[in-house]
Design an enzyme around this catalytic site. Structure first.
Site, short mmCIF file in Angstrom:
data_model
loop_
_atom_site.label_atom_id
_atom_site.label_comp_id
_atom_site.label_asym_id
_atom_site.label_seq_id
_atom_site.Cartn_x
_atom_site.Cartn_y
_atom_site.Cartn_z
N GLU A 1 -5.96 29.80 64.77
CA GLU A 1 -4.50 29.91 64.85
C GLU A 1 -3.84 28.75 64.11
O GLU A 1 -2.90 28.93 63.33
CB GLU A 1 -4.02 29.89 66.31
N LYS B 1 -8.14 18.98 67.09
CA LYS B 1 -9.30 18.12 67.31
C LYS B 1 -10.47 18.58 66.43
O LYS B 1 -11.10 17.79 65.77
CB LYS B 1 -9.67 18.16 68.80
N ARG C 1 -6.89 18.87 76.37
CA ARG C 1 -5.83 18.94 77.40
C ARG C 1 -5.48 17.58 77.99
O ARG C 1 -4.57 17.48 78.80
CB ARG C 1 -6.24 19.94 78.48
N LYS D 1 -12.80 33.14 71.59
CA LYS D 1 -12.52 32.88 70.17
C LYS D 1 -13.52 33.63 69.29
O LYS D 1 -13.16 34.18 68.25
CB LYS D 1 -12.63 31.37 69.87
O1 F6P Z 1 -8.38 26.63 74.23
C1 F6P Z 1 -9.58 26.02 73.88
C2 F6P Z 1 -9.32 24.75 73.15
O2 F6P Z 1 -10.53 24.25 72.74
C3 F6P Z 1 -8.56 23.73 74.01
O3 F6P Z 1 -9.38 23.05 74.87
C4 F6P Z 1 -7.91 22.91 72.96
O4 F6P Z 1 -6.88 22.14 73.50
C5 F6P Z 1 -7.44 23.98 72.01
O5 F6P Z 1 -8.49 24.94 72.01
C6 F6P Z 1 -7.15 23.51 70.61
O6 F6P Z 1 -8.27 22.97 69.99
P1 F6P Z 1 -8.16 22.09 68.69
O7 F6P Z 1 -7.34 20.89 68.98
O8 F6P Z 1 -9.57 21.75 68.34
O9 F6P Z 1 -7.52 22.93 67.62
#
Ligand code: F6P
Length: 541
Positions: free
Chosen positions: A215, A209, A270, A505
């Site tokens: 990661e 997103k 989520r 993070k």
């Molecule tokens: O774990 C925190 C978070 O922001 C989640 O809410 C989300 O699903 C995940 O990291 C991955 O985030 P992104 O889709 O922005 O990489």
């Protein structure tokens, strides 16, 4: 905006406290003995679902007091506010509209900031449909004109758990594409996946997103390097698809504009499997099945919005959970699906429920003076019976359980299904009834009989669904989404932010710099000790 009402200050809460005083030592076995009609009264039948909630430590009075609580906290208004695009995620100043993602009707509208968000959602769905069809029929090809054989979905949290769980669950609906999920930052695992794949026919979905999640971006870079070093200096842009709010960032990574699918800030990670985040689902089971999944979720959305609270599956399940969490003080809940294919459901629910409701400040920003988010865990039955069920039966903790099972298997000729389901029914019965009194006398004398005794009175819900299909799976997931929402409303917290994870993070990023420079800064003595040990022993080739 949602109202801010401390639930523990309501009249219904006070009544529930008093009621708990009367219920604390009541045995469910007695409740069943007193009322042969109990199961007939305490169930909800809706579509292909049957929820039997009679094996809970409740009476009809409990239910009516819990419903009073929901009404006193204006749950109806909160539900309306969510569906209407109200800014109910106030800490992030956002609407919460995962429900809009599965609204398949042509004539609806959901207005946010003056715009009908359904328009772009529908356009995106059309793009997913067209793209999926082309990949599957081989008209969308790799750089060398070959049909794609495998797909890697790179993403973490909501950009991984939901789609991965659904693809696993719908194994009997699969297309021929091989589907691989890379989420953790773990080179050993990544390498083990890449070793099995042919780079020439591998499509990479980068799902993030924010497009800033370290990661995901680092894993995507590694995969890009793998493709480029294996295939040489050729145009590999057809191998990349991006799903993100951050279009520019995705483009600078090397994803072509026409291969980028939007995300919206009104959809939390989520709750995003229904958006283009679920593109791996559409590829894995075909677009029509993806749409049936959405349709299932939408059917549950309508039920949640319209059904009377007493007949409302998510509302009732949420209130039962509040009853145990806040009055009995039970801290955890188990979800046990009697389907190997739902093996990844508990992990998805953990993020959905614990990231949403793991909050200790109320909607005014003050510390809460009551318990909020429950711990969720689980594993598939029957396997789980041979792992942790002993503690359910004879441990000192009480853990309310959701048993999820299916009346009919996918393959008609499956003979083992009845064995599976006999365990399903047998376990909740044993947990309710226990084994006491003269029943154990014959089992090995008075000494051994102490150990063979178990007291029963262990609560559970039974969710019995006709069959595991894309539609019923959509309904089931949406059921838990709405249960989570209701609990957040009752607990007067904001369920749609996740500042705790974001703090983690930041710390990791700082530590990463220290490891790189081998310059360990100020930490508590334990963390400093561990980091020095790590830096000293880390062998860098
Ligand atoms: O774990 C925190 C978070 O922001 C989640 O809410 C989300 O699903 C995940 O990291 C991955 O985030 P992104 O889709 O922005 O990489």
């Amino acid at each position: 905006m949602l109202e801010s009402i401390n639930p523990s200050g309501t009249l219904a809460w006070k009544k529930l406290r008093e009621h708990y005083g009367q219920m604390e030592f009541v045995q469910m076995q007695e409740l069943f003995a007193k009322d042969p009609e109990r199961a007939n009264k305490m169930n909800i039948q809706w579509e292909d679902f049957l929820l039997d909630y009679s094996k809970n430590k409740i009476t009809e009075e409990t239910i009516s007091l819990l419903l009073e609580l929901a009404n006193e906290l204006n749950l109806k208004d909160a539900i309306q506010a969510m569906y209407n695009g109200g800014i109910i995620n106030a800490t992030e100043k956002r609407a919460v509209l995962h429900t809009a993602l599965r609204d398949l009707s042509d004539n609806s509208s959901v207005i946010v900031n003056g715009e009908n968000v359904l328009t772009e959602i529908q356009e995106t769905r059309e793009r997913i449909k067209a793209f999926t069809a082309k990949v599957l029929d081989g008209s969308y090809t790799s750089y060398s004109g070959k049909k794609f054989t495998d797909v890697i979905n790179v993403g973490i949290g909501g950009s991984d758990l939901g789609p991965k769980m659904v693809v696993h669950a719908l194994a009997n609906y699969r297309t021929e594409l091989g589907m691989h999920y890379i989420s953790n930052i773990d080179d050993d695992y990544l390498q083990s996946v890449l070793n099995k794949l042919n780079p020439e026919t591998t499509l990479v979905l980068i799902v993030s997103k924010t497009f800033t999640t370290q990661e995901t971006i680092e894993n995507a870079k590694k995969i890009k390097y793998w493709l480029e070093s294996s295939l040489g200096k050729v145009d590999l842009s057809s191998h990349y698809v991006g799903v993100s709010v951050a279009i520019e960032e995705a483009m600078s990574f090397g994803v072509k504009r026409e291969n980028i699918y939007p995300m919206w800030d009104f959809v939390g990670g989520r709750f995003s499997l229904w958006s283009a985040v679920g593109i791996s689902i559409a590829l894995a089971v075909g677009y029509d099945h993806f749409e049936q999944l959405l349709d299932g979720a939408h059917t549950m959305d309508k039920h949640f919005k319209e059904a009377d609270f007493k007949e409302n599956l998510p509302v009732l399940m949420a209130l039962l959970s509040v009853w145990y969490n806040n009055f009995y003080g039970y801290e955890t809940e188990a979800v046990v699906p009697y389907s190997q294919l739902l093996g990844k459901l508990p992990a998805h629910l953990q993020q959905m429920i614990m990231e949403s409701n793991g909050k200790n400040k109320d909607r005014n920003g003050n510390p809460v003076n009551y318990q909020t988010g429950t711990l969720i865990w689980g594993e598939v039955g029957v396997s789980a019976q041979h792992a942790f069920f002993q503690l359910f039966h004879q441990g000192t903790k009480v853990i309310p359980i959701d048993f999820i099972g299916f009346v009919n298997p996918h393959f008609k000729e499956s003979t083992n299904h009845d064995i599976l389901m006999s365990n399903f029914f047998g376990q909740s019965e044993a947990l309710l009834k226990g084994k006491i009194g003269e029943e154990y006398e014959s089992d090995g004398g008075p000494f051994l009989s102490n150990f063979r005794e178990f007291c029963g009175n262990k609560p559970s819900n039974t969710i019995l669904i006709n069959k595991l299909t894309p539609k019923s799976l959509g309904e089931l997931i949406a059921l838990y989404e709405h249960k989570t929402f209701v609990q957040g409303v009752i607990w007067n917290i904001y369920s749609f932010d996740q500042f705790g994870v974001e703090y983690g993070k930041i710390l990791a990023k700082n530590i990463q710099n220290e490891i790189k420079s081998k310059n360990i800064c100020e930490h508590d003595s334990s963390t400093a000790f561990l980091l020095r040990y790590f830096v000293k022993n880390r062998v860098v080739e």
